[in-house]
Write a protein that holds these residues in place. Sequence first.
Motif, PDB file in Angstrom:
ATOM      1  N   GLN A 138     -90.398 -72.071  83.497  1.00 58.27           N
ATOM      2  CA  GLN A 138     -91.383 -70.792  83.745  1.00 58.27           C
ATOM      3  C   GLN A 138     -90.419 -69.911  84.719  1.00 58.27           C
ATOM      4  N   ARG A 139     -89.465 -70.347  85.500  1.00 60.67           N
ATOM      5  CA  ARG A 139     -88.726 -69.606  86.250  1.00 60.67           C
ATOM      6  C   ARG A 139     -87.708 -68.992  85.307  1.00 60.67           C
ATOM      7  N   VAL A 140     -87.091 -69.723  84.625  1.00 64.71           N
ATOM      8  CA  VAL A 140     -85.975 -69.116  83.684  1.00 64.71           C
ATOM      9  C   VAL A 140     -86.586 -68.181  82.638  1.00 64.71           C
ATOM     10  N   VAL A 141     -87.821 -68.497  82.026  1.00 61.23           N
ATOM     11  CA  VAL A 141     -88.363 -67.677  81.201  1.00 61.23           C
ATOM     12  C   VAL A 141     -88.673 -66.066  81.950  1.00 61.23           C
ATOM     13  N   CYS A 142     -89.142 -66.163  83.099  1.00 66.22           N
ATOM     14  CA  CYS A 142     -89.457 -65.028  84.027  1.00 66.22           C
ATOM     15  C   CYS A 142     -88.195 -64.105  84.190  1.00 66.22           C
ATOM     16  N   ASP A 143     -87.083 -64.944  84.588  1.00 62.56           N
ATOM     17  CA  ASP A 143     -85.949 -64.136  84.971  1.00 62.56           C
ATOM     18  C   ASP A 143     -85.432 -63.413  83.719  1.00 62.56           C
ATOM     19  N   ARG A 144     -85.702 -64.052  82.535  1.00 64.30           N
ATOM     20  CA  ARG A 144     -85.080 -63.412  81.102  1.00 64.30           C
ATOM     21  C   ARG A 144     -86.164 -62.214  80.907  1.00 64.30           C
ATOM     22  N   LEU A 145     -87.406 -62.129  81.222  1.00 63.77           N
ATOM     23  CA  LEU A 145     -88.237 -61.362  80.881  1.00 63.77           C
ATOM     24  C   LEU A 145     -87.969 -60.046  82.028  1.00 63.77           C
ATOM     25  N   LEU A 146     -87.717 -60.220  83.279  1.00 62.35           N
ATOM     26  CA  LEU A 146     -87.259 -59.259  83.951  1.00 62.35           C
ATOM     27  C   LEU A 146     -85.933 -58.321  83.534  1.00 62.35           C
TER      28      LEU A 146
END
Length: 259
Positions: free
Chosen positions: A25-33
């Motif tokens: 979830q953290r990795v996906v969030c960072d890529r969305l940012l």
Amino acid sequence: MTERTAIRASFSRAATRYAAAAGLQRVVCDRLLELLPDRAARRVLDLGCGTGFASTGLHARYPGAMHYAVDFSLGMLRAHEQGGRTARVCADAHHLPLASASADIVFSSLMLQWCDLPVALAECRRVLREGGHMCFSTVLHGTLAEIDDAFAGLDAHRHTVSFPAPEALTAALTGSGFAVELVRRETHVEYFADARALLQSNRDIGASRVPDGARRALLGRAALRQVCNRLEAGREARGVPLTYQLAWVVARASSGDRS
């Protein structure tokens, strides 16, 4: 207890262990940012903010904006650090307590799969100003296929959320008044030491609660053993796999007619 209330309770129970368990979830969030539009913004919504993975990045991209950290789980909101220009709001994405055309950015990472998609998208479109952007990540059909296969035939209940196909996601966006500007898709596989660790990880992030059609009683020992055996049968060199079909989307609030 309604299904939405039950899901809310599941995420609240998971709040204290969520940050440690939610590596993907953290990795996906960072890529969305990284996909956020470079534009001026006065109001930014982090919808389904969880414990605040996106908070630092959103403030860095839009330092002059008023930020709203929105989640329907009080447990998650309590774990979210409150900054000087962040308001924490406990609300359901289906019914946002915000004025129409009041936001410039709606950011949402791995939350929409827990919603009635057309309802949530229409609500996001309502609160966005004309030309505002919705930037979100979600999961698509084929996600958690190993869990579906492991439970197949054991009972008549569902054990994972019904995830949308790519074309259904696009149709829901255009039907809600969005023009899609960017879509990125990727298959990601997580690996676990054993089947029980896989199932526990799903519980630790609060994702084990399934809406409509879920099993209400605990699974018996024999059935659980069969589920674990089926998961173990798929073991690869790196461990027991669990597949995610991921999507990152940037869409603009359009002035076109909505269906």
